[in-house]
Scaffold this motif. Structure first.
Motif, PDB file in Angstrom:
ATOM      1  N   LYS A  15       0.846  -1.257  -0.075  1.00 38.01           N
ATOM      2  CA  LYS A  15       0.074   0.013  -0.063  1.00 38.01           C
ATOM      3  C   LYS A  15       0.881   1.271   0.112  1.00 38.01           C
ATOM      4  N   ILE A  16       0.644   2.240  -0.710  1.00 41.35           N
ATOM      5  CA  ILE A  16       1.160   3.409  -0.911  1.00 41.35           C
ATOM      6  C   ILE A  16       0.265   4.530  -0.275  1.00 41.35           C
ATOM      7  N   ILE A  17       0.837   5.156   0.802  1.00 42.49           N
ATOM      8  CA  ILE A  17       0.141   6.084   1.708  1.00 42.49           C
ATOM      9  C   ILE A  17       0.986   7.408   1.005  1.00 42.49           C
ATOM     10  N   LYS A  18       0.214   8.162   0.607  1.00 39.94           N
ATOM     11  CA  LYS A  18       0.444   9.639   0.241  1.00 39.94           C
ATOM     12  C   LYS A  18      -0.033  10.523   1.004  1.00 39.94           C
ATOM     13  N   GLN A  19       0.837  11.431   1.287  1.00 41.39           N
ATOM     14  CA  GLN A  19       0.684  12.534   2.693  1.00 41.39           C
ATOM     15  C   GLN A  19       0.164  13.786   1.666  1.00 41.39           C
ATOM     16  N   THR A  20      -1.186  14.165   1.856  1.00 42.05           N
ATOM     17  CA  THR A  20      -1.724  15.268   1.370  1.00 42.05           C
ATOM     18  C   THR A  20      -1.029  16.550   1.902  1.00 42.05           C
ATOM     19  N   GLU A  21      -0.575  17.369   0.968  1.00 39.53           N
ATOM     20  CA  GLU A  21      -0.025  18.565   0.919  1.00 39.53           C
ATOM     21  C   GLU A  21      -0.876  19.713   1.747  1.00 39.53           C
ATOM     22  N   VAL A  22      -0.595  20.032   3.001  1.00 38.58           N
ATOM     23  CA  VAL A  22      -1.288  21.185   3.655  1.00 38.58           C
ATOM     24  C   VAL A  22      -1.025  22.567   3.147  1.00 38.58           C
ATOM     25  N   VAL A  23      -1.830  23.439   2.614  1.00 39.68           N
ATOM     26  CA  VAL A  23      -1.605  24.779   1.935  1.00 39.68           C
ATOM     27  C   VAL A  23      -2.179  25.825   2.962  1.00 39.68           C
ATOM     28  N   PHE A  24      -1.427  27.192   2.875  1.00 35.40           N
ATOM     29  CA  PHE A  24      -1.582  28.037   3.816  1.00 35.40           C
ATOM     30  C   PHE A  24      -3.299  28.294   3.273  1.00 35.40           C
ATOM     31  N   THR A  25      -4.140  28.833   4.258  1.00 34.87           N
ATOM     32  CA  THR A  25      -5.469  29.586   3.961  1.00 34.87           C
ATOM     33  C   THR A  25      -5.389  30.883   4.653  1.00 34.87           C
ATOM     34  N   LYS A  26      -5.610  31.903   3.894  1.00 35.89           N
ATOM     35  CA  LYS A  26      -5.528  33.168   4.757  1.00 35.89           C
ATOM     36  C   LYS A  26      -6.879  33.209   5.444  1.00 35.89           C
ATOM     37  N   GLU A  27      -6.904  33.678   6.900  1.00 36.03           N
ATOM     38  CA  GLU A  27      -7.928  33.810   7.517  1.00 36.03           C
ATOM     39  C   GLU A  27      -7.973  35.080   8.149  1.00 36.03           C
ATOM     40  N   GLY A  28      -6.817  35.801   8.014  1.00 33.81           N
ATOM     41  CA  GLY A  28      -6.859  37.081   8.757  1.00 33.81           C
ATOM     42  C   GLY A  28      -5.548  37.819   8.475  1.00 33.81           C
ATOM     43  N   GLU A  29      -5.432  39.062   8.959  1.00 37.50           N
ATOM     44  CA  GLU A  29      -4.160  39.857   8.994  1.00 37.50           C
ATOM     45  C   GLU A  29      -3.747  40.040  10.500  1.00 37.50           C
ATOM     46  N   LEU A  30      -2.355  39.943  10.533  1.00 29.32           N
ATOM     47  CA  LEU A  30      -2.017  40.539  11.921  1.00 29.32           C
ATOM     48  C   LEU A  30      -0.777  41.635  11.729  1.00 29.32           C
ATOM     49  N   THR A  31      -0.886  42.655  12.465  1.00 32.07           N
ATOM     50  CA  THR A  31       0.000  43.680  12.483  1.00 32.07           C
ATOM     51  C   THR A  31       0.724  43.820  13.826  1.00 32.07           C
ATOM     52  N   PHE A  32       2.064  43.979  13.778  1.00 32.17           N
ATOM     53  CA  PHE A  32       3.136  44.420  14.859  1.00 32.17           C
ATOM     54  C   PHE A  32       3.527  45.914  14.887  1.00 32.17           C
ATOM     55  N   PHE A  33       3.286  46.287  16.255  1.00 37.90           N
ATOM     56  CA  PHE A  33       3.477  47.623  16.463  1.00 37.90           C
ATOM     57  C   PHE A  33       4.723  47.719  17.470  1.00 37.90           C
ATOM     58  N   LYS A  34       5.651  48.661  16.988  1.00 38.46           N
ATOM     59  CA  LYS A  34       6.831  48.789  18.092  1.00 38.46           C
ATOM     60  C   LYS A  34       6.506  49.511  19.197  1.00 38.46           C
ATOM     61  N   THR A  35       6.687  49.437  20.267  1.00 40.22           N
ATOM     62  CA  THR A  35       6.507  49.826  21.720  1.00 40.22           C
ATOM     63  C   THR A  35       6.845  51.334  21.577  1.00 40.22           C
ATOM     64  N   THR A  36       8.019  51.692  21.311  1.00 32.31           N
ATOM     65  CA  THR A  36       8.622  52.901  21.513  1.00 32.31           C
ATOM     66  C   THR A  36       7.947  53.900  20.636  1.00 32.31           C
ATOM     67  N   THR A  37       7.422  53.541  19.501  1.00 31.53           N
ATOM     68  CA  THR A  37       6.900  54.516  18.437  1.00 31.53           C
ATOM     69  C   THR A  37       5.552  54.249  18.229  1.00 31.53           C
ATOM     70  N   ASP A  38       4.787  53.229  18.484  1.00 34.42           N
ATOM     71  CA  ASP A  38       3.459  52.750  18.231  1.00 34.42           C
ATOM     72  C   ASP A  38       3.246  52.791  16.747  1.00 34.42           C
ATOM     73  N   SER A  39       4.259  52.746  15.811  1.00 37.46           N
ATOM     74  CA  SER A  39       4.241  52.839  14.588  1.00 37.46           C
ATOM     75  C   SER A  39       4.093  51.414  14.271  1.00 37.46           C
ATOM     76  N   THR A  40       3.523  51.150  13.099  1.00 41.47           N
ATOM     77  CA  THR A  40       3.174  49.828  12.416  1.00 41.47           C
ATOM     78  C   THR A  40       4.584  49.253  12.002  1.00 41.47           C
ATOM     79  N   LYS A  41       4.979  48.109  12.246  1.00 45.48           N
ATOM     80  CA  LYS A  41       6.365  47.407  11.886  1.00 45.48           C
ATOM     81  C   LYS A  41       6.123  46.434  10.975  1.00 45.48           C
ATOM     82  N   VAL A  42       5.210  45.586  11.032  1.00 49.06           N
ATOM     83  CA  VAL A  42       5.183  44.580   9.982  1.00 49.06           C
ATOM     84  C   VAL A  42       3.656  44.122   9.765  1.00 49.06           C
ATOM     85  N   VAL A  43       3.058  43.824   8.664  1.00 51.87           N
ATOM     86  CA  VAL A  43       1.634  42.988   8.506  1.00 51.87           C
ATOM     87  C   VAL A  43       1.857  42.027   7.591  1.00 51.87           C
ATOM     88  N   ILE A  44       1.108  40.896   8.366  1.00 51.30           N
ATOM     89  CA  ILE A  44       1.330  39.536   7.708  1.00 51.30           C
ATOM     90  C   ILE A  44      -0.109  38.882   7.603  1.00 51.30           C
TER      91      ILE A  44
END
Length: 150
Positions: A15-44
């Protein structure tokens, strides 16, 4: 003789068992903020793990993830967390976040398939997994904050 023939023919039935590839599914967005400036650092883009199955599986069995993607684990309570890399093929950085959405600690460069404990060392409600090295690339610090949308 008949038993022997049956046993030999059954051996070839592999029997050959093939692993199904799990792909990324966007469910939202996350933003990082710097403490010192409260400015947006990165959005993913994020996948959100909030069921028992999703939090136990996480990024296991994935072959890759883009640098603008991550998985956000959302727990019902605030507690010390511990993760491990069982069945996880890609190196990760783990970001532990409290209930006020403040980064409290990190685990950098978690090794694929390593079952060693990766503790939060502080109470956390959220854990974000991203590709290894991004904490340093993004110059994140404990005390920085996040926000996310579904």
């Amino acid at each position: 003789m008949l038993v022997l023939l049956c046993a030999l023919s059954c051996k070839d039935d592999k029997k050959i068992i093939k692993q199904t590839e799990v792909v990324f599914t966007k469910e939202g967005e996350l933003t990082f903020f710097k403490t010192t400036t409260d400015s947006t650092k990165v959005v993913i883009d994020i996948e959100i793990a909030n069921t028992e199955y999703e939090t136990q599986t996480g990024l296991m069995y994935r072959s890759s993830m883009q640098n603008n993607q991550g998985m956000l684990f959302v727990f019902d309570d605030v507690s010390e967390r511990s993760f491990y890399m069982k069945n996880t093929k890609i190196p990760l950085d783990l970001i532990f976040i409290n209930d006020k959405k403040i980064i409290v600690s990190f685990q950098k460069n978690a090794k694929p398939f390593d079952e060693s404990s990766l503790p939060s060392n502080a109470p956390a409600k959220y854990v974000l997994e991203v590709n290894a090295g991004l904490i340093d690339t993004w110059k994140l610090s404990a005390g920085d904050s996040i926000s996310y949308t579904k």
